[in-house]
Design a protein around this motif. Sequence first.
Motif, PDB file in Angstrom:
ATOM      1  N   THR A 230       2.374  -3.366  -0.137  1.00 19.63           N
ATOM      2  CA  THR A 230       1.054  -2.995  -0.646  1.00 19.63           C
ATOM      3  C   THR A 230       0.698  -1.585  -0.171  1.00 19.63           C
ATOM      4  O   THR A 230       1.325  -1.058   0.750  1.00 19.63           O
ATOM      5  CB  THR A 230       0.004  -3.987  -0.146  1.00 19.63           C
ATOM      6  N   PRO A 231      -0.303  -0.930  -0.789  1.00 17.96           N
ATOM      7  CA  PRO A 231      -0.627   0.458  -0.428  1.00 17.96           C
ATOM      8  C   PRO A 231      -0.917   0.666   1.057  1.00 17.96           C
ATOM      9  O   PRO A 231      -0.450   1.642   1.658  1.00 17.96           O
ATOM     10  CB  PRO A 231      -1.862   0.757  -1.279  1.00 17.96           C
ATOM     11  N   ARG A 232      -1.660  -0.244   1.651  1.00 15.22           N
ATOM     12  CA  ARG A 232      -2.005  -0.077   3.067  1.00 15.22           C
ATOM     13  C   ARG A 232      -0.749  -0.150   3.939  1.00 15.22           C
ATOM     14  O   ARG A 232      -0.592   0.618   4.886  1.00 15.22           O
ATOM     15  CB  ARG A 232      -3.018  -1.148   3.483  1.00 15.22           C
ATOM     16  N   GLU A 233       0.146  -1.074   3.600  1.00  9.58           N
ATOM     17  CA  GLU A 233       1.373  -1.198   4.382  1.00  9.58           C
ATOM     18  C   GLU A 233       2.297  -0.019   4.133  1.00  9.58           C
ATOM     19  O   GLU A 233       2.974   0.447   5.047  1.00  9.58           O
ATOM     20  CB  GLU A 233       2.077  -2.508   4.062  1.00  9.58           C
ATOM     21  N   LYS A 234       2.334   0.485   2.906  1.00 19.42           N
ATOM     22  CA  LYS A 234       3.119   1.686   2.622  1.00 19.42           C
ATOM     23  C   LYS A 234       2.648   2.846   3.494  1.00 19.42           C
ATOM     24  O   LYS A 234       3.460   3.615   4.031  1.00 19.42           O
ATOM     25  CB  LYS A 234       2.998   2.064   1.149  1.00 19.42           C
ATOM     26  N   ALA A 235       1.338   2.997   3.617  1.00 22.90           N
ATOM     27  CA  ALA A 235       0.797   4.079   4.449  1.00 22.90           C
ATOM     28  C   ALA A 235       1.213   3.920   5.904  1.00 22.90           C
ATOM     29  O   ALA A 235       1.553   4.904   6.581  1.00 22.90           O
ATOM     30  CB  ALA A 235      -0.729   4.109   4.332  1.00 22.90           C
ATOM     31  N   LEU A 236       1.207   2.687   6.392  1.00 22.09           N
ATOM     32  CA  LEU A 236       1.607   2.423   7.775  1.00 22.09           C
ATOM     33  C   LEU A 236       3.077   2.759   7.989  1.00 22.09           C
ATOM     34  O   LEU A 236       3.444   3.419   8.973  1.00 22.09           O
ATOM     35  CB  LEU A 236       1.329   0.960   8.115  1.00 22.09           C
ATOM     36  N   LEU A 237       3.935   2.319   7.067  1.00 22.41           N
ATOM     37  CA  LEU A 237       5.359   2.646   7.175  1.00 22.41           C
ATOM     38  C   LEU A 237       5.561   4.153   7.122  1.00 22.41           C
ATOM     39  O   LEU A 237       6.343   4.723   7.887  1.00 22.41           O
ATOM     40  CB  LEU A 237       6.142   1.978   6.039  1.00 22.41           C
TER      41      LEU A 237
END
Length: 406
Positions: A230-237
């Motif tokens: 998801t977008p939030r997890e993509k940002a974290l990665l």
Amino acid sequence: MCQALSRRLKRVVTLDEIGLGLTGPAIAQEALEWHADPVSALTDLGRSDLDANRRTLLGQTVYSAAALVVPGQDWWQTMAKPSPDIPTGRQRVGRSDVATVQELTVAFSRMDQRCGGGHGRGALVQYLYSDVRSLLCGRFQNEDVRREMHSAAAELSYLSGWMAFDNAEHAIAQKYFLLAVKLSARAGNAPLSGHILRAMAHQAIDLGFANEGLNLAEVSIQGERYKAATPREKALLGVIHARGLAATGRRQPAIRALLQAEDDLASATSEILEPNRTFFFSEASLAHETACALRDMGDHAQAIRQFRRSANTRGAAFKRTHAVTLGYLGSEQMAGGRVDEACATWNRVLDAMEEGIYSGRARQAVLDMRALLSPYRRRGIPAVTELEARAVAYLKHVDWPTHTQG
């Protein structure tokens, strides 16, 4: 041999039980082996973590750079295949069991954010070792439930590792992280695997293993681990990948990765269902990790700006990370010769710590503060004198060891 005995006896048998395990500095070494059965590794690691004598030995193990080499694609494909083994337990496992594990994981995660990794991890490990391990050995209603339970167990194992990491128990944290990756691989859950590999990269970078950290970060964004996130997890990665690039001197790629992480987080909306594990990652978290990358690139002015942005936008539910952010901000201010500003910031760290935060990372901020203040102690600066006295009193009276097991 362990797998054959486990099937025959209908319970998990570990290397330690058949006399082939390792003791002393190498205790629970099975958790670091990529090809070891994850339930067997959980049995050995959990037993060692919960036994007072064995845990002392577990705490003496060292962080292993060799264990950071992630296997190739064949390993991931093999792990994701349904296990041919006969269940060793009789318990019938359904979606309600999965939901219970998920709910408790959320509760422990929110407590970690409030109080730090040094509070409550013992209770988490007990639940992981007893209840969750039994569920992993049970009879699943169908293949989807099997995958969902392995994902839930992976998230709880990851959280145990993250709490140990926050409490500066790095070798223990690494073992739980690797266990979590193996469980997520069993589940075929690519975004969750990426999330855990990201945490391993974060730890490696913080411990000075920059190249290994970058390699882990790159694996965390490969294929479906990033694409299916998801977008939030993509940002974290992405922001941890940027940190790996910054720590290894790759400035321009790091800047591009930071910008992409900003775009990913900006695309997160309330209509997109995010996994519970990303609840903490917000503008404040992105600013914190961005500041760390900028600091490592030598851009101290912008690092200070981003640390301030993080501190000013973080919610009250995230006291532990807030204290860590303020500690880093004070160090950057001190590096620029802004002594009074740094002292004011560090006083806020102690305010937070004295409210009941048990975090090795936050405590390290106090130790770093004292080291950076050392050249100023004899100059008669009131702010330095007062802060030093307060820090000494805190370190002297805090009952640190009694909280490491919750």
